[in-house]
Design an enzyme around this catalytic site. Structure first.
Site, PDB file in Angstrom:
ATOM      1  N   ASP A  63       5.991  -3.301   7.537  1.00 18.79           N
ATOM      2  CA  ASP A  63       6.798  -4.494   7.829  1.00 18.79           C
ATOM      3  C   ASP A  63       7.980  -4.052   8.698  1.00 18.79           C
ATOM      4  O   ASP A  63       8.037  -2.892   9.152  1.00 18.79           O
ATOM      5  CB  ASP A  63       7.221  -5.207   6.533  1.00 18.79           C
ATOM      6  CG  ASP A  63       8.274  -4.440   5.758  1.00 18.79           C
ATOM      7  OD1 ASP A  63       8.556  -3.266   6.107  1.00 18.79           O
ATOM      8  OD2 ASP A  63       8.836  -5.004   4.798  1.00 18.79           O
ATOM      9  N   HIS A  64       8.931  -4.965   8.923  1.00 18.32           N
ATOM     10  CA  HIS A  64      10.084  -4.628   9.763  1.00 18.32           C
ATOM     11  C   HIS A  64      10.888  -3.460   9.183  1.00 18.32           C
ATOM     12  O   HIS A  64      11.452  -2.675   9.924  1.00 18.32           O
ATOM     13  CB  HIS A  64      10.985  -5.856   9.932  1.00 18.32           C
ATOM     14  CG  HIS A  64      11.444  -6.438   8.630  1.00 18.32           C
ATOM     15  ND1 HIS A  64      10.583  -7.146   7.807  1.00 18.32           N
ATOM     16  CD2 HIS A  64      12.638  -6.398   7.984  1.00 18.32           C
ATOM     17  CE1 HIS A  64      11.245  -7.535   6.723  1.00 18.32           C
ATOM     18  NE2 HIS A  64      12.491  -7.089   6.805  1.00 18.32           N
ATOM     19  N   HIS A  80      -5.814  14.787  -7.639  1.00 16.80           N
ATOM     20  CA  HIS A  80      -6.149  14.185  -8.934  1.00 16.80           C
ATOM     21  C   HIS A  80      -6.531  12.707  -8.862  1.00 16.80           C
ATOM     22  O   HIS A  80      -7.275  12.235  -9.710  1.00 16.80           O
ATOM     23  CB  HIS A  80      -4.967  14.341  -9.908  1.00 16.80           C
ATOM     24  CG  HIS A  80      -4.794  15.745 -10.401  1.00 16.80           C
ATOM     25  ND1 HIS A  80      -3.949  16.081 -11.432  1.00 16.80           N
ATOM     26  CD2 HIS A  80      -5.368  16.911  -9.993  1.00 16.80           C
ATOM     27  CE1 HIS A  80      -4.011  17.390 -11.653  1.00 16.80           C
ATOM     28  NE2 HIS A  80      -4.853  17.921 -10.779  1.00 16.80           N
ATOM     29  N   CYS A 137       7.077   0.395   4.212  1.00 21.47           N
ATOM     30  CA  CYS A 137       8.045  -0.715   4.187  1.00 21.47           C
ATOM     31  C   CYS A 137       9.396  -0.097   3.864  1.00 21.47           C
ATOM     32  O   CYS A 137       9.544   1.129   3.978  1.00 21.47           O
ATOM     33  CB  CYS A 137       7.618  -1.839   3.235  1.00 21.47           C
ATOM     34  SG  CYS A 137       7.645  -1.467   1.477  1.00 21.47           S
ATOM     35  N   GLY A 138      10.365  -0.891   3.510  1.00 25.29           N
ATOM     36  CA  GLY A 138      11.697  -0.326   3.266  1.00 25.29           C
ATOM     37  C   GLY A 138      11.666   0.711   2.160  1.00 25.29           C
ATOM     38  O   GLY A 138      12.155   1.835   2.321  1.00 25.29           O
ATOM     39  N   THR A 139      11.068   0.343   1.042  1.00 24.64           N
ATOM     40  CA  THR A 139      10.981   1.257  -0.107  1.00 24.64           C
ATOM     41  C   THR A 139       9.594   1.864  -0.270  1.00 24.64           C
ATOM     42  O   THR A 139       9.447   2.849  -0.998  1.00 24.64           O
ATOM     43  CB  THR A 139      11.280   0.493  -1.412  1.00 24.64           C
ATOM     44  OG1 THR A 139      10.318  -0.585  -1.519  1.00 24.64           O
ATOM     45  CG2 THR A 139      12.698  -0.077  -1.411  1.00 24.64           C
ATOM     46  N   GLY A 140       8.590   1.242   0.311  1.00 21.48           N
ATOM     47  CA  GLY A 140       7.197   1.630   0.085  1.00 21.48           C
ATOM     48  C   GLY A 140       6.615   0.938  -1.141  1.00 21.48           C
ATOM     49  O   GLY A 140       5.409   1.024  -1.393  1.00 21.48           O
ATOM     50  N   ILE A 141       7.458   0.238  -1.885  1.00 23.71           N
ATOM     51  CA  ILE A 141       7.007  -0.347  -3.157  1.00 23.71           C
ATOM     52  C   ILE A 141       6.176  -1.612  -2.923  1.00 23.71           C
ATOM     53  O   ILE A 141       5.024  -1.711  -3.367  1.00 23.71           O
ATOM     54  CB  ILE A 141       8.212  -0.649  -4.081  1.00 23.71           C
ATOM     55  CG1 ILE A 141       8.920   0.649  -4.481  1.00 23.71           C
ATOM     56  CG2 ILE A 141       7.742  -1.393  -5.337  1.00 23.71           C
ATOM     57  CD1 ILE A 141      10.254   0.444  -5.194  1.00 23.71           C
ATOM     58  N   GLY A 142       6.754  -2.581  -2.226  1.00 26.70           N
ATOM     59  CA  GLY A 142       6.053  -3.853  -2.039  1.00 26.70           C
ATOM     60  C   GLY A 142       4.727  -3.687  -1.321  1.00 26.70           C
ATOM     61  O   GLY A 142       3.709  -4.294  -1.704  1.00 26.70           O
ATOM     62  N   ARG A 184     -13.141  16.577 -13.808  1.00 27.35           N
ATOM     63  CA  ARG A 184     -12.564  15.687 -14.831  1.00 27.35           C
ATOM     64  C   ARG A 184     -11.718  14.582 -14.198  1.00 27.35           C
ATOM     65  O   ARG A 184     -11.560  13.502 -14.764  1.00 27.35           O
ATOM     66  CB  ARG A 184     -11.745  16.483 -15.851  1.00 27.35           C
ATOM     67  CG  ARG A 184     -10.458  17.076 -15.316  1.00 27.35           C
ATOM     68  CD  ARG A 184      -9.762  17.938 -16.373  1.00 27.35           C
ATOM     69  NE  ARG A 184      -8.440  18.374 -15.953  1.00 27.35           N
ATOM     70  CZ  ARG A 184      -8.209  19.364 -15.117  1.00 27.35           C
ATOM     71  NH1 ARG A 184      -9.206  20.028 -14.585  1.00 27.35           N
ATOM     72  NH2 ARG A 184      -6.965  19.706 -14.797  1.00 27.35           N
ATOM     73  N   HIS A 185     -11.220  14.855 -13.001  1.00 25.47           N
ATOM     74  CA  HIS A 185     -10.409  13.833 -12.327  1.00 25.47           C
ATOM     75  C   HIS A 185     -11.268  12.690 -11.820  1.00 25.47           C
ATOM     76  O   HIS A 185     -10.821  11.556 -11.731  1.00 25.47           O
ATOM     77  CB  HIS A 185      -9.591  14.463 -11.193  1.00 25.47           C
ATOM     78  CG  HIS A 185      -8.678  15.535 -11.696  1.00 25.47           C
ATOM     79  ND1 HIS A 185      -7.637  15.267 -12.542  1.00 25.47           N
ATOM     80  CD2 HIS A 185      -8.694  16.876 -11.512  1.00 25.47           C
ATOM     81  CE1 HIS A 185      -7.029  16.403 -12.863  1.00 25.47           C
ATOM     82  NE2 HIS A 185      -7.652  17.387 -12.250  1.00 25.47           N
TER      83      HIS A 185
HETATM   84  C1  RB5 Z   1      12.273  -5.897   3.351  1.00 25.70           C
HETATM   85  O1  RB5 Z   1      13.615  -6.224   3.386  1.00 25.70           O
HETATM   86  C2  RB5 Z   1      11.972  -5.073   2.094  1.00 25.70           C
HETATM   87  O2  RB5 Z   1      12.058  -5.890   0.973  1.00 25.70           O
HETATM   88  C3  RB5 Z   1      10.602  -4.433   2.200  1.00 25.70           C
HETATM   89  O3  RB5 Z   1      10.548  -3.630   3.327  1.00 25.70           O
HETATM   90  C4  RB5 Z   1      10.207  -3.535   1.038  1.00 25.70           C
HETATM   91  O4  RB5 Z   1      11.194  -2.619   0.747  1.00 25.70           O
HETATM   92  C5  RB5 Z   1       9.681  -4.227  -0.152  1.00 25.70           C
HETATM   93  O5  RB5 Z   1       9.194  -3.609  -1.116  1.00 25.70           O
END
Ligand code: RB5
Length: 146
Positions: free
Chosen positions: A8-9, A98, A65-70, A132-133
């Protein structure tokens, strides 16, 4: 090996850096966007890359993404995808050994470009250990059938 890329941005700049490095290393790349820093929605790109990997159109996927989480959460909703969010090289190695992670996720606002490229390199060069993995990864994939 063909690598699908998406961001994303909040991950655009790091995605571009990774793409340039991959091309330099001789990898084939498929850039699923985004293509500039205009605000956009990370699930669109997480899904696009995940679908390419799940369909065998790409061997692996890399998402930012910003955090990689979303974007990693989004990719993991696609059947057949094991996306791992990594901010260190140990996790990059272990998620291949693994977990047979077929998608790597990174956070541009968390991980600097130098470390991110080390993570990518290790992740691309490490093979799944199997044994096993494999039993455990098979159990993960069975959850999708329920
Ligand atoms: C965008 O502002 C931010 O929310 C997205 O890049 C990401 O970090 C979400 O998990």
């Amino acid at each position: 090996m063909k690598i699908a890329l998406g961001a994303d941005h909040g991950g655009f700049q790091l995605k571009e850096t990774i793409k340039a490095w991959l091309v330099e290393q001789g990898y084939e790349t498929e850039d699923k966007g985004t293509y500039d820093e205009a605000s956009c929605d990370y699930p669109d790109f997480g899904e696009a890359v995940a679908r390419d990997v799940a369909a065998g159109k790409a061997d692996r996927g890399i998402l930012v993404c910003g955090t990689g989480i979303g974007i990693s959460i989004s990719a993991n909703k696609v059947r057949g995808i094991r996306a791992a969010l990594c901010g260190d090289t140990f996790s990059a190695r272990m998620c291949r050994l693994h977990n047979d992670a077929n998608v790597l996720a990174l956070g541009q606002r968390v991980t600097g470009a130098g470390l991110a490229l080390d993570i990518v390199e290790i992740w691309l060069h490490t093979d799944f250990e199997g044994g096993r993995h494999k039993t455990r990864v098979d159990k993960i994939m069975k959850i999708e059938e329920a």
